[in-house]
Every structure is written in C-alpha cells, then in structure tokens.
Design an enzyme around this catalytic site. Sequence first.
Site, PDB file in Angstrom:
ATOM      1  N   LYS A 187       0.849  -1.185   0.000  1.00 27.26           N
ATOM      2  CA  LYS A 187       0.000   0.000   0.000  1.00 27.26           C
ATOM      3  C   LYS A 187       0.891   1.244   0.000  1.00 27.26           C
ATOM      4  O   LYS A 187       1.983   1.236   0.600  1.00 27.26           O
ATOM      5  CB  LYS A 187      -0.899  -0.039   1.245  1.00 27.26           C
ATOM      6  N   SER A 226      -9.696   1.304   2.849  1.00 26.33           N
ATOM      7  CA  SER A 226      -8.875   2.154   2.024  1.00 26.33           C
ATOM      8  C   SER A 226      -7.788   1.427   1.246  1.00 26.33           C
ATOM      9  O   SER A 226      -7.185   2.000   0.346  1.00 26.33           O
ATOM     10  CB  SER A 226      -8.202   3.213   2.904  1.00 26.33           C
ATOM     11  N   SER A 280      -9.797  -1.365   6.956  1.00 23.77           N
ATOM     12  CA  SER A 280      -9.286  -1.067   5.614  1.00 23.77           C
ATOM     13  C   SER A 280      -8.561  -2.208   4.929  1.00 23.77           C
ATOM     14  O   SER A 280      -8.148  -2.068   3.766  1.00 23.77           O
ATOM     15  CB  SER A 280      -8.366   0.156   5.657  1.00 23.77           C
TER      16      SER A 280
END
Lengths: 462, 101
Positions: free
Chosen positions: A60, A135, A159
């Site tokens: 990420k 996310s 997330s």
Amino acid sequence: MTAATESVRAAFARATEVGAGRSALNILLYADQNGALERAAELDRAPTGGALEGRPVVLKDNIATLSLPTTCGSRILEGYVSPFEATATRRLRDAGAVVIGKSNMDEFAMGSSTENSAFGPTRNPLAPDRVPGGSSGGSAAAVASGIARIALGSETGGSVRQPAAFCGIVGVKPTYGRVSRYGLVAFASSLDQIGVFGQRVDDAAACLGVIAGADLLDSTCAPEPVPDYRAASRDGVRGLVIGRPVEYFPAELDGRIREKCDAAFARLAGLGAEVRDVSLPHSRLAIEVYYIIAPAEASSNLARFDGARYGLRIEGDGLRGMYEATRSRGFGAEVTRRILLGTYVLSAGYYDAYYRKAQQVRALIARDFQQVFASGVDLLFTPTTPTTAFPIGSKSDPYEMYLSDVFTCTANLAGVPAMSQPIGRIDGLPVGGQFIAPHFAERRMFAAAYALEAALGEEAGR
Amino acid sequence: MAVTLDDVRHIASLARLAVSDDRAQTLVAELNTILAHMDVLSSVDTTAVDAASTGERAAPLREDVGPQIPLARPREDFAPRMADGFFLVPRLSTHEDAESS
C-alpha cells in the site's frame, strides 16, 4: 531465468493483462519492473532461503519504501520518496519477497472505497463498475486480479478486511502491537496496524509470520513471541467455542449475507466446533466512537504536512499563508472534512462531550470483548460487511460511507485481531466472513480460517 | 450542539486550512449531519469508566532509546527548500501578522 525471475515477470505480465495502470483498473500507482527483476535475478543467483523467496508483493502506498514513492494517495506527498523504509518492508525483503509496486488507496487511508485517492478510484477486478473497498483497495485488487498472491495494506477501521471481502480474498488485521508501525504513515496511531492480503489463508499466514514481531523502532510493537501461523493448518476447530454476536446480525442485515454466515457456522459445527450466541452490547456504538477518535488523532498526525520539510509547498502570505495554501491545495475533500471534524471534537468546549466520551465508550467496547472471551468463547464469527461491493459513485453521503465499517471497526477499537475470508457469492459478488480472536491469538484465528476454507471449498466462491 | 459557520471558520483556522465561503457552508451541513449521529453517545452511562484505561494489553514502557537510522538520501532530496543544512520557510509572523490572523 529461474524461479524468482519467472514469478516477477509473470506478475508484471498479469498487471499488463488486467490493466493495472491508471487508465484502467488503477491498481498500481508506482511500479519498478527493472528494480524488481534485478532483485529477482539476485535471488536466483544467491537464494536466501527466506520464507517468501522470490514471491512478488505489492505494498500500500502509505508503507515506506526506498526505491518507490510513498504518497498515501495524496497530492501533498506527490513525488515524495522516503529516506527510510518501513520495518515491514525490510522484513519482507529479508525474507526474499520482491516488491513490485505501490498500490492505490484512499487518501491517507481515509475511506472505504478507494474513491478518495487523489489519483483516481481503483476498480474492482471482479466487477469494474464497482469499488474494491478501501482504504487498501489497490492492494486487495492486486491480489484479487492475480498480480501477486500477497500484499500489504493498513487497517484503522477495517481497511484490509472490508476490501478483502469485496474482492473475494483473505485479509488479516493483526493484534494492535503485533506488527511494527515504523514506516507506516500515521493516520490514527492508537488504531493503525499493518495488515496482510492473501489469495488463500496460507498466503496470509506466511506473510504475517514474516512481518510480525517486536521492533525497537516502534515502542507499541509487542514483545510477544510469534507462532508458526502456517502450522495452524493442522490445528482444526474441534472443541473450539465460536461465538455468534447478536449485534452483528441485526434484523436489517441482508438475508442473503445472513444465510452465507449461517452456512459457515454449520460447516464449523460440522467440524466439531460449538457455536454459541453471545452479546457485545456496546458494538452498536462503534461507528460513532470510531468517527470521533480516528479524526481526532488524524487532525494531530496530519499537522506535520505543512510544506516545510517535505512534500508539496505552495507559497502564501508569510509562514501561516504557506501552511494554509499548502494544506488546502494538498489535501482532498474527505481528508479536509476529517481534519476539521477531529479539530472540532478536540476543541475547547467540545472535548468532554465528544472525545472524552468516545474514549470512555471505547473502553466499554473493549471490555465487552474481554468478557466474552473470558467466558470461554475462543473466537467470534460475523459478516465482514453489511453489503457486497457497491457501484462506484453510489455513496455521496459521508456518513453512509462510514457505515461500511460497522462490523470491522470494533476490532480496531478493542485492539484484537480479526480476519476476513470469502464465504460465498451473491449475484456474482463476493461475501466475506470475519473471525475475531483475543489479543495475540492469531494462530487460533488462522486455524479456524484454514478449516473453514477447506470445508467450504468451491462454495467459498473463489 | 449545532456547528455554525463561525465554528467552521474557527476550526479551519486552528487546522491551518483555508476554506472558501461555499465550502464552509457545505461543511457546516456535513459536520452537523455527522455529529448528530454522535449524540447517541451522550445517553451512555460512563460515570465509572476511566477514559485513559488502555486495558490488559497496555503499551509496555521501555527506555527511550533506539538505534539510529541513517537516511538513505540527503534531506535536500526531499525538502522543498534548504540552505546550510536548515529547512527554509517564509518569514515568521510579526506582531502585525498575528493581529491580522
């Protein structure tokens, strides 16, 4: 060309095939094909014998790397390359994994759909008109589309688990303190934790085993020993008590999601587990608590983005003008909204009514989990999300979007580990089921996940 | 506890964010909608709850020391402006600036 090189070449070929770039699924913000192939060639020449030898991994975009930008999906960090790397990144590399790219995300991890990225939304590889969740939507999409079998995301309120559920893969949020946060860009420090995605339970177990464990660079990283999570594949669930918390199965829950969970409970019972109804009464207040505490911490953490030392700088009238111009141009709408919400609940006159109250109710939520686990319940099982993946652009009300986290944010507030795995499909879209375990009982959680994955087989809808 | 336009301007100032008048109006509505949901917390009896309680797994204390991490690239590579090893910023506020802010 041998194993590592072949794996890395295959990952980039798959990325091209599925359209991982910004003009299509928008999964990867940054990729380093030459660097990854050089590292793979090194591993092929001199194998390290690491647990993840030659395996491509996607990170990420809020996890620091030396060779790729770390921008948190934000204009305010566009072009920023960290001068240090995250402990999790280093441990993956030391174990022989090859970082192939950084994935798209909601800006500063604030969102549940990856629509809040400054670089455009990621599309769900299984249904490109729908969100992948967020996310960590880019990492989830990278695994779901077959670019990599493992990826790292981060969790503050769900997330990793929510996008794992939306994309039909496995997502794990470890115990708070299980994985070092050094090099993870801070959102809400009392909740943040790096998590892992895997195509299968075994992929996630192998990855977590590599990145978990004490770290002198993060004082909140716990000294607890790290078990062999992959060995949990032999443990089974016979004799385990698995709680069914009534608050996570409200009357308004989609009946088809309830049916998938009931089918999973039946499988677990068939394997020798005892299913028991339990109650976590304060979980009903989790969204309200979460959306006070997380923005409050974010408003403090994001004060560092001021144009002075790194990232974007927009000149203004004097120092204050520079701060305001930089932050106003650099942050997107949701980040701005949460900074203001957090500033408000911490401000004089409102602190006691909102922030202090939320911290007290957070303690009650955590106490509920302690009491249920102390009563002889080994694990909890719930739906991961109240819906399947929703269409891009379908949620314009911020609070409606916040409700996506209703079943996941409790584990973050209580600090306990939790994971999502596929348990079936509805209208072709994946449904996730969530195990929640006591602090540092990830091995027990993996044992149940391995058992359920094997029992469901094709029924899981992979 | 409804949020007003003045509240939004005040907290935007505290957060060092410039917010246009139109955006401020929108934020008033959005924050009030969100905070209306939060009001449910006021009905929870928390008189016996310690807000600072971190539970059975409190973060352990340790000596405030750690290994030094050398930077892989110099600050000049990522700082907007530097000179002589210092980060350069616009001039600090004068009394006049402070009064006008």
